[in-house]
Design an enzyme around this catalytic site. Structure first.
Site, PDB file in Angstrom:
ATOM      1  NE  ARG A  39      -4.298  -1.477   1.758  1.00 51.81           N
ATOM      2  CZ  ARG A  39      -5.396  -1.807   2.604  1.00 51.81           C
ATOM      3  NH1 ARG A  39      -5.135  -1.821   3.733  1.00 51.81           N
ATOM      4  NH2 ARG A  39      -6.456  -2.437   2.028  1.00 51.81           N
ATOM      5  CE  LYS A  53     -11.539  -5.930   7.418  1.00 48.60           C
ATOM      6  NZ  LYS A  53     -11.145  -5.044   6.175  1.00 48.60           N
ATOM      7  N   GLY A 106      -6.749  -5.860   1.521  1.00 47.35           N
ATOM      8  CA  GLY A 106      -5.300  -5.699   1.905  1.00 47.35           C
ATOM      9  C   GLY A 106      -4.618  -7.050   2.366  1.00 47.35           C
ATOM     10  N   GLY A 143     -13.115  -4.121   0.909  1.00 46.05           N
ATOM     11  CA  GLY A 143     -14.367  -3.480   0.976  1.00 46.05           C
ATOM     12  C   GLY A 143     -14.943  -2.709   0.073  1.00 46.05           C
TER      13      GLY A 143
HETATM   14  P1  ADP Z   1      -9.091  -8.595   3.018  1.00 50.40           P
HETATM   15  O1  ADP Z   1      -8.112  -7.679   3.687  1.00 50.40           O
HETATM   16  O2  ADP Z   1      -8.457  -9.168   1.770  1.00 50.40           O
HETATM   17  O3  ADP Z   1     -10.334  -7.935   2.469  1.00 50.40           O
HETATM   18  P2  ADP Z   1      -9.981  -9.904   5.369  1.00 50.40           P
HETATM   19  O4  ADP Z   1      -9.672  -8.750   6.089  1.00 50.40           O
HETATM   20  O5  ADP Z   1     -11.448 -10.022   5.382  1.00 50.40           O
HETATM   21  O6  ADP Z   1      -9.433  -9.853   3.997  1.00 50.40           O
HETATM   22  O7  ADP Z   1      -9.594 -11.158   5.988  1.00 50.40           O
HETATM   23  C1  ADP Z   1      -8.463 -11.432   6.126  1.00 50.40           C
HETATM   24  C2  ADP Z   1      -8.006 -12.539   7.268  1.00 50.40           C
HETATM   25  O8  ADP Z   1      -8.980 -13.578   7.136  1.00 50.40           O
HETATM   26  C3  ADP Z   1      -6.591 -13.021   7.092  1.00 50.40           C
HETATM   27  O9  ADP Z   1      -5.959 -12.535   8.160  1.00 50.40           O
HETATM   28  C4  ADP Z   1      -6.937 -14.592   7.544  1.00 50.40           C
HETATM   29  O10 ADP Z   1      -6.028 -15.065   8.294  1.00 50.40           O
HETATM   30  C5  ADP Z   1      -8.413 -14.553   8.004  1.00 50.40           C
HETATM   31  N1  ADP Z   1      -9.078 -15.965   7.526  1.00 50.40           N
HETATM   32  C6  ADP Z   1      -9.222 -16.822   6.473  1.00 50.40           C
HETATM   33  N2  ADP Z   1     -10.105 -17.783   6.607  1.00 50.40           N
HETATM   34  C7  ADP Z   1     -10.109 -17.798   8.012  1.00 50.40           C
HETATM   35  C8  ADP Z   1     -10.686 -18.924   8.563  1.00 50.40           C
HETATM   36  N3  ADP Z   1     -11.218 -20.066   8.458  1.00 50.40           N
HETATM   37  N4  ADP Z   1     -10.709 -18.748  10.121  1.00 50.40           N
HETATM   38  C9  ADP Z   1     -10.244 -17.312  10.821  1.00 50.40           C
HETATM   39  N5  ADP Z   1      -9.736 -16.384   9.975  1.00 50.40           N
HETATM   40  C10 ADP Z   1      -9.667 -16.686   8.680  1.00 50.40           C
HETATM   41 MG    MG Z   2      -8.422  -6.915   5.684  1.00 50.35          MG
END
Ligand code: ADP
Ligand code: MG
Length: 401
Positions: free
Chosen positions: A36, A200, A358, A382
């Site tokens: 970023r 999330k 992210g 998001g």
């Molecule tokens: P992004 O930032 O790409 O939008 P999120 O912030 O929603 O993604 O989620 C990222 C996190 O989700 C990672 O830190 C990962 O460890 C966690 N994650 C993925 N699968 C699981 C799971 N089954 N249980 C708990 N955490 C998870």
């Molecule tokens: Mg995230």
């Protein structure tokens, strides 16, 4: 029409406050992925080149008050290395110190303000409080450039109110991100597949309803899959679960069936005895999570290998793919397989492949993929999802004429 830097006129000697998204992952104050920061350089360099006095503002993490571990100081250091020039760091984001530092800037110099979220007004639900904080930020600058794509879907002081107080425009990163996302929203080549995962859960479940009419296939993994499995009547042990979303999820599954959208769910899950890198783990069927010798108190931390293959086939045979959210806890090598296989499939798409979010972007880099083998890696998760849903994003709306 979105106002852009090209419309901003002569910026020499102007104080320009840039809302960046420098929200990088940290581990013990070390930046683990600087994507970023690098994505923000183009706008900063352009402003420096134009002779502006550049004031950078960003959040880091989700603090409600000052938290030393969430200081932007390490980001200032990294930024300085990447820019190859001095970055003055203000330990306050507003107030006398920040005023003194920013008013001392000479043409082409750069300053970074401390984490905006150390002031609760930044994210306050009260528009008055946000406006007051935005006015304090505005006193330091003549012009505002909005370049934090990851936050344009948020009605927050530095994103929304500030852009309304000063002459404002989109930065180069926001412009570039929108260009790609527009290709996904206007007549995407089909099949069009969206892959969702991450943690999330309720945020992401909320977008599914809007995406269903637009996509051909929706694959769901990551932490949100357990709410879906629960909605189908399966037990999920101690896995991430949003109990109050189960009913809504059931409706969404029905809606998908009515619309003829193919919902792709994992058939197997990698479960673990605890949430840790070293936990005992094993592959089980998605409808038998609580039935192994590891007992019922297990957590699903990744999609299983069979699922990863099914997801990868759906991805690789699509013409347009958008992926947001890791398939598992990829930070632990034992639970990175699903994310790795899906990422690999995205690199094979004969068409447009976009990674958004992210953590998803960080995962792709951490797992050793070449960024150039993806169509686009978006800094916003998001924000890009809401844009794809066709929502008006407050941080973009204020930049429109
Ligand atoms: P992004 O930032 O790409 O939008 P999120 O912030 O929603 O993604 O989620 C990222 C996190 O989700 C990672 O830190 C990962 O460890 C966690 N994650 C993925 N699968 C699981 C799971 N089954 N249980 C708990 N955490 C998870
Ligand atoms: Mg995230």
């Amino acid at each position: 029409m979105l106002r852009t830097l090209d419309d901003a006129g002569d910026l020499r000697s102007k104080a320009v406050i840039v809302r960046c998204d420098l929200n990088v992952p940290l581990s013990n104050s070390q930046i683990t992925d600087d994507g970023r920061i690098r994505a923000s350089l183009e706008t900063i360099n352009r402003l420096v080149g134009a002779g502006a006095k550049v004031i950078l503002a960003s959040h880091l993490g989700r603090p409600k008050e000052r938290e030393v571990e969430l200081s932007l100081a390490p980001v200032a250091t990294r930024l300085q290395e990447l820019l190859g020039k001095d970055v003055k760091f203000s330990p306050e984001c507003t107030g006398d110190l920040a005023q003194a530092l920013t008013s001392s800037l000479k043409d082409g110099e750069v300053a970074l303000l401390e984490n905006l979220r150390f002031d609760a007004a930044e994210t306050s639900s009260d528009p008055q409080q946000r406006a007051a904080f935005a006015r304090e930020l505005a006193t330091m600058a003549d012009i505002m450039v909005s370049d934090g794509f990851g936050v344009v879907h948020r009605k927050q002081a530095s994103v929304y109110e500030l852009a309304g107080l000063l002459p404002s425009c989109a930065g180069l990163l926001v412009e570039a991100e929108l260009k790609v996302l527009d290709r996904l929203t206007t007549t995407p080549s089909r099949p069009y597949t969206v892959v969702l995962g991450g943690s999330k859960v309720s945020d992401k479940l909320a977008v599914i309803g809007h995406l269903l009419p637009k996509v051909d296939r929706l694959a769901i993994g990551g932490g949100m899959v357990f709410t879906v499995l629960k909605a189908m009547g399966h037990n999920v042990g101690k896995s991430l679960l949003e109990e109050d979303q189960v009913e809504t999820t059931r409706d969404l599954l029905k809606q998908a069936a009515d619309l003829g959208v193919q919902i792709i769910l994992p058939t197997d899950i990698e479960i673990a005895s605890s949430f840790s890198a070293e936990a005992t783990h094993k592959t089980v069927q998605a409808d038998a999570i609580e039935e192994s010798e590891l007992g019922a108190e297990v957590l699903g931390l990744d999609i299983g290998p069979e699922s990863a293959k099914i997801f990868a086939e759906a991805v690789a045979s699509s013409k347009t793919v958008f992926w947001n959210g890791p398939m598992g806890v990829f930070e632990f090598p034992n639970f990175a397989h699903g994310t790795k296989v899906v990422a690999e499939a995205l690199t094979q798409v004969n068409g447009l492949s976009v990674v958004g979010g992210g953590d998803s972007a960080a995962a792709v880099r951490a797992l050793g993929f070449d960024e150039a083998s993806f169509g686009h890696i978006s800094t916003g998760g998001g924000a890009s999802l809401e844009y794809l849903e066709g929502k008006t994003l407050p941080g973009l709306e204020v930049l429109n004429d």
